[in-house]
Motif scaffolding. Structure first.
Motif, PDB file in Angstrom:
ATOM      1  N   ALA A 211       0.605  -1.250  -0.039  1.00 28.70           N
ATOM      2  CA  ALA A 211       0.470  -0.017   0.199  1.00 28.70           C
ATOM      3  C   ALA A 211       0.904   1.689   0.102  1.00 28.70           C
ATOM      4  CB  ALA A 211      -0.340   0.025   0.781  1.00 28.70           C
ATOM      5  N   ASN A 212       2.143   1.245   0.625  1.00 25.82           N
ATOM      6  CA  ASN A 212       2.779   2.722   1.086  1.00 25.82           C
ATOM      7  C   ASN A 212       3.397   2.889  -0.330  1.00 25.82           C
ATOM      8  OD1 ASN A 212       2.379   3.074   3.322  1.00 25.82           O
ATOM      9  ND2 ASN A 212       3.746   1.881   4.067  1.00 25.82           N
ATOM     10  N   LEU A 213       3.691   1.842  -0.989  1.00 23.61           N
ATOM     11  CA  LEU A 213       4.634   1.632  -1.968  1.00 23.61           C
ATOM     12  C   LEU A 213       3.733   1.995  -3.914  1.00 23.61           C
ATOM     13  CD1 LEU A 213       7.254  -1.460  -2.715  1.00 23.61           C
ATOM     14  CD2 LEU A 213       7.741   0.637  -2.356  1.00 23.61           C
ATOM     15  N   LEU A 214       2.753   1.709  -3.237  1.00 20.53           N
ATOM     16  CA  LEU A 214       1.149   2.147  -4.842  1.00 20.53           C
ATOM     17  C   LEU A 214       0.938   3.493  -4.496  1.00 20.53           C
ATOM     18  CD1 LEU A 214      -0.761  -0.458  -4.458  1.00 20.53           C
ATOM     19  CD2 LEU A 214       0.405  -0.099  -6.238  1.00 20.53           C
ATOM     20  N   GLU A 215       0.737   4.580  -2.735  1.00 20.36           N
ATOM     21  CA  GLU A 215       0.514   5.262  -2.067  1.00 20.36           C
ATOM     22  C   GLU A 215       1.996   6.565  -3.432  1.00 20.36           C
ATOM     23  OE1 GLU A 215       0.331   8.255   1.353  1.00 20.36           O
ATOM     24  OE2 GLU A 215      -0.283   6.029   1.315  1.00 20.36           O
ATOM     25  N   LYS A 216       3.493   6.101  -3.406  1.00 22.03           N
ATOM     26  CA  LYS A 216       4.300   6.538  -2.985  1.00 22.03           C
ATOM     27  C   LYS A 216       4.362   6.633  -5.042  1.00 22.03           C
ATOM     28  CE  LYS A 216       7.328   6.074   0.172  1.00 22.03           C
ATOM     29  NZ  LYS A 216       8.788   4.802   1.031  1.00 22.03           N
ATOM     30  N   VAL A 217       4.340   5.245  -5.491  1.00 21.63           N
ATOM     31  CA  VAL A 217       3.884   5.500  -7.203  1.00 21.63           C
ATOM     32  C   VAL A 217       2.920   6.281  -7.622  1.00 21.63           C
ATOM     33  CG1 VAL A 217       3.008   4.002  -9.368  1.00 21.63           C
ATOM     34  CG2 VAL A 217       5.062   3.647  -7.411  1.00 21.63           C
TER      35      VAL A 217
END
Length: 63
Positions: A47-53
């Motif tokens: 979820a954090n990676l997708l938010e950053k992307v």
């Protein structure tokens, strides 16, 4: 006749072709067990990676 059958059984037992498939199944099972144990942590990381992307792509598009 019995010795021929026994020789084929021994040959089948020593054959190692199926060993690679067994190893693959065990590795996949270990990965699945680890994923189940740490599913909350993994979902937070994803979820954090997708938010950053999403933020980076919005920044890139808005420029």
């Amino acid at each position: 006749m019995l010795t021929i059958a026994w020789g084929k059984v021994k040959g089948f037992w020593k054959e190692e072709e199926g060993l690679g498939m067994l190893e693959m199944i065990l590795i996949i099972a270990a990965i699945v067990v680890i994923a189940i144990i740490f599913r909350k942590q993994l979902s937070l990381i994803v979820a954090n990676l997708l938010e950053k992307v999403g933020k980076k792509s919005e920044d890139f598009i808005s420029e």
